[in-house]
Design a protein around this motif. Structure first.
Motif, PDB file in Angstrom:
ATOM      1  N   LYS A  77       0.805  -1.221   0.000  1.00 53.97           N
ATOM      2  CA  LYS A  77       0.000   0.000   0.000  1.00 53.97           C
ATOM      3  C   LYS A  77       0.842   1.276   0.000  1.00 53.97           C
ATOM      4  N   SER A  78       2.098   1.193   0.392  1.00 55.90           N
ATOM      5  CA  SER A  78       2.944   2.382   0.518  1.00 55.90           C
ATOM      6  C   SER A  78       3.384   2.894  -0.843  1.00 55.90           C
ATOM      7  N   TYR A  79       3.816   4.170  -0.855  1.00 57.40           N
ATOM      8  CA  TYR A  79       4.241   4.795  -2.109  1.00 57.40           C
ATOM      9  C   TYR A  79       5.751   4.736  -2.326  1.00 57.40           C
ATOM     10  N   SER A  80       6.490   4.280  -1.325  1.00 54.96           N
ATOM     11  CA  SER A  80       7.935   4.114  -1.469  1.00 54.96           C
ATOM     12  C   SER A  80       8.393   2.995  -0.552  1.00 54.96           C
ATOM     13  N   VAL A  81       9.539   2.411  -0.857  1.00 49.73           N
ATOM     14  CA  VAL A  81      10.075   1.342  -0.026  1.00 49.73           C
ATOM     15  C   VAL A  81      10.414   1.880   1.361  1.00 49.73           C
ATOM     16  N   GLU A  82      10.882   3.140   1.429  1.00 48.44           N
ATOM     17  CA  GLU A  82      11.264   3.743   2.708  1.00 48.44           C
ATOM     18  C   GLU A  82      10.080   3.866   3.661  1.00 48.44           C
ATOM     19  N   ASP A  83       8.862   3.970   3.121  1.00 49.20           N
ATOM     20  CA  ASP A  83       7.662   4.110   3.957  1.00 49.20           C
ATOM     21  C   ASP A  83       7.157   2.773   4.497  1.00 49.20           C
ATOM     22  N   GLY A  85       6.824  -0.789   6.427  1.00 47.12           N
ATOM     23  CA  GLY A  85       7.266  -1.523   7.598  1.00 47.12           C
ATOM     24  C   GLY A  85       7.873  -2.843   7.176  1.00 47.12           C
ATOM     25  N   PRO A  86       8.403  -3.615   8.128  1.00 50.69           N
ATOM     26  CA  PRO A  86       9.079  -4.881   7.784  1.00 50.69           C
ATOM     27  C   PRO A  86       8.185  -5.871   7.033  1.00 50.69           C
ATOM     28  N   ASP A  87       6.920  -6.017   7.473  1.00 47.72           N
ATOM     29  CA  ASP A  87       6.038  -6.992   6.822  1.00 47.72           C
ATOM     30  C   ASP A  87       5.689  -6.575   5.398  1.00 47.72           C
ATOM     31  N   GLU A  88       5.378  -5.288   5.230  1.00 45.58           N
ATOM     32  CA  GLU A  88       5.017  -4.818   3.895  1.00 45.58           C
ATOM     33  C   GLU A  88       6.221  -4.876   2.959  1.00 45.58           C
ATOM     34  N   ARG A  89       7.399  -4.559   3.482  1.00 47.66           N
ATOM     35  CA  ARG A  89       8.599  -4.625   2.652  1.00 47.66           C
ATOM     36  C   ARG A  89       8.860  -6.058   2.198  1.00 47.66           C
ATOM     37  N   LEU A  90       8.600  -7.015   3.097  1.00 47.71           N
ATOM     38  CA  LEU A  90       8.776  -8.420   2.738  1.00 47.71           C
ATOM     39  C   LEU A  90       7.785  -8.827   1.655  1.00 47.71           C
ATOM     40  N   ASN A  91       6.541  -8.364   1.773  1.00 45.66           N
ATOM     41  CA  ASN A  91       5.545  -8.675   0.739  1.00 45.66           C
ATOM     42  C   ASN A  91       5.880  -8.003  -0.584  1.00 45.66           C
ATOM     43  N   TYR A  92       6.474  -6.814  -0.521  1.00 50.03           N
ATOM     44  CA  TYR A  92       6.914  -6.155  -1.745  1.00 50.03           C
ATOM     45  C   TYR A  92       8.006  -6.970  -2.424  1.00 50.03           C
ATOM     46  N   ASN A 193      15.135  13.806 -10.354  1.00 51.67           N
ATOM     47  CA  ASN A 193      14.742  14.492  -9.117  1.00 51.67           C
ATOM     48  C   ASN A 193      15.720  14.155  -7.995  1.00 51.67           C
ATOM     49  N   PHE A 194      16.968  14.489  -8.192  1.00 50.57           N
ATOM     50  CA  PHE A 194      17.999  14.134  -7.221  1.00 50.57           C
ATOM     51  C   PHE A 194      17.679  14.751  -5.862  1.00 50.57           C
ATOM     52  N   GLY A 195      17.727  13.912  -4.827  1.00 54.65           N
ATOM     53  CA  GLY A 195      17.475  14.375  -3.473  1.00 54.65           C
ATOM     54  C   GLY A 195      16.060  14.147  -3.001  1.00 54.65           C
ATOM     55  N   ASP A 196      15.115  13.938  -3.943  1.00 54.79           N
ATOM     56  CA  ASP A 196      13.731  13.674  -3.556  1.00 54.79           C
ATOM     57  C   ASP A 196      13.543  12.200  -3.192  1.00 54.79           C
ATOM     58  N   GLU A 197      12.456  11.923  -2.490  1.00 60.14           N
ATOM     59  CA  GLU A 197      12.138  10.535  -2.148  1.00 60.14           C
ATOM     60  C   GLU A 197      11.831   9.746  -3.423  1.00 60.14           C
ATOM     61  N   VAL A 198      12.410   8.562  -3.521  1.00 60.77           N
ATOM     62  CA  VAL A 198      12.174   7.713  -4.684  1.00 60.77           C
ATOM     63  C   VAL A 198      10.860   6.958  -4.502  1.00 60.77           C
ATOM     64  N   LYS A 199       9.905   7.213  -5.389  1.00 64.47           N
ATOM     65  CA  LYS A 199       8.601   6.570  -5.291  1.00 64.47           C
ATOM     66  C   LYS A 199       8.652   5.159  -5.866  1.00 64.47           C
ATOM     67  N   LEU A 200       7.747   4.338  -5.378  1.00 61.98           N
ATOM     68  CA  LEU A 200       7.644   2.958  -5.857  1.00 61.98           C
ATOM     69  C   LEU A 200       7.204   2.940  -7.317  1.00 61.98           C
ATOM     70  N   GLU A 201       7.717   1.967  -8.073  1.00 60.87           N
ATOM     71  CA  GLU A 201       7.242   1.801  -9.448  1.00 60.87           C
ATOM     72  C   GLU A 201       5.735   1.495  -9.431  1.00 60.87           C
ATOM     73  N   ASP A 202       5.078   1.704 -10.544  1.00 61.61           N
ATOM     74  CA  ASP A 202       3.629   1.498 -10.629  1.00 61.61           C
ATOM     75  C   ASP A 202       3.346   0.005 -10.722  1.00 61.61           C
ATOM     76  N   ILE A 203       3.280  -0.650  -9.564  1.00 64.62           N
ATOM     77  CA  ILE A 203       3.145  -2.101  -9.556  1.00 64.62           C
ATOM     78  C   ILE A 203       1.758  -2.549 -10.021  1.00 64.62           C
ATOM     79  N   ASN A 204       0.766  -1.701  -9.866  1.00 62.26           N
ATOM     80  CA  ASN A 204      -0.572  -2.086 -10.344  1.00 62.26           C
ATOM     81  C   ASN A 204      -0.622  -2.116 -11.870  1.00 62.26           C
ATOM     82  N   SER A 205       0.053  -1.171 -12.514  1.00 66.75           N
ATOM     83  CA  SER A 205       0.133  -1.196 -13.978  1.00 66.75           C
ATOM     84  C   SER A 205       0.949  -2.389 -14.452  1.00 66.75           C
ATOM     85  N   GLN A 206       1.998  -2.717 -13.707  1.00 70.72           N
ATOM     86  CA  GLN A 206       2.790  -3.896 -14.052  1.00 70.72           C
ATOM     87  C   GLN A 206       1.954  -5.162 -13.966  1.00 70.72           C
ATOM     88  N   MET A 207       1.103  -5.243 -12.954  1.00 70.17           N
ATOM     89  CA  MET A 207       0.238  -6.413 -12.813  1.00 70.17           C
ATOM     90  C   MET A 207      -0.777  -6.481 -13.944  1.00 70.17           C
TER      91      MET A 207
END
Length: 238
Positions: A77-83, A85-92, A193-207
């Protein structure tokens, strides 16, 4: 098989998947009958039977990989890997694994289909290109006007799904030849966008691309083996 990860029973093929599996199963059964009747003097029937059984497994493995990727994608559900938690990162990471597994399997399965098609129809694509893909075989059929009753419908379904196929092919090539495909978008964002937060790729479009290309693969397989059955049935009835 992979549905056990979600506490589910194995799924029964439906729609295009069911049509493709049935056509392959019928084709393999007729080939086996030829072998049992001693009509396989050049061993082609046994070879095609084994290749067809392998394609049944390949299509099933592709569908399972797509399904697992879709389930893990829905857990992110998050918009970046940095956002995350451990469980969501594992599912990602699980999503990434099955997503890659799916698009690599897609082209591997199509190329196996191309190998069978080339040999079965005596297209001799290897004289045109030593290492060829399914799409090279299809190009050969169109260019030489061979088996238009099959080449036409195969071209139609290829064109229908051309955009998602192109996107997945690019991702496959990046993954195999360059870098981890999920990091390509990160690199582009860092450049722009150097220095900005890196957003997650559009995984829903990939699916969505995966789902469309699974449908394309199943439809393509059904067309090929329905045509193969039409060629084989007269030989079996003799």
């Amino acid at each position: 098989m992979l549905r056990m990860l979600f506490g589910e029973a194995p799924a029964k093929p439906e729609g295009r998947m069911a049509e493709a599996v049935q056509a392959m199963t019928d084709y393999a059964s007729l080939l086996h009958k030829l072998v049992e009747e001693g009509k396989d003097r050049n061993h082609k029937a046994r070879t095609y039977e084994i290749w067809t059984i392998g394609l049944i497994a390949s299509l099933d493995e592709l569908e399972q990989s797509c399904y697992a990727a879709s389930r893990f994608c829905a857990m992110v559900k998050s918009y970046s890997v940095e956002d995350m938690g451990p469980d969501e990162r594992l599912n990602y990471r699980r999503y990434v694994y099955f997503d890659k597994n799916a698009f690599i399997r897609l082209f591997a399965m199509l190329d196996k289909l191309g190998t069978l098609l080339n040999d079965m129809l005596s297209l001799e694509t290897e004289q045109f290109k030593r290492q060829f893909s399914y799409f090279t075989v299809l190009h050969r059929m169109r260019d030489k006007k061979l088996h238009p009753g099959l080449a036409g419908p195969l071209t139609d379904i290829k064109n229908q799904y051309d955009e998602p196929i192109v996107r997945l092919r690019k991702r496959r090539n990046v993954e195999i030849h360059s870098m981890n495909s999920e990091l390509q978008d990160d690199l582009m964002q860092l450049h722009l966008n150097f220095g900005d937060e890196v957003k997650l790729e559009d995984i829903n479009s990939q699916m969505e691309d995966l789902a469309q290309c699974l449908d394309m693969a199943a439809g393509t397989v059904h067309l090929v083996f329905d045509y193969a059955l039409s060629l084989l049935k007269p030989a079996v009835s003799k």
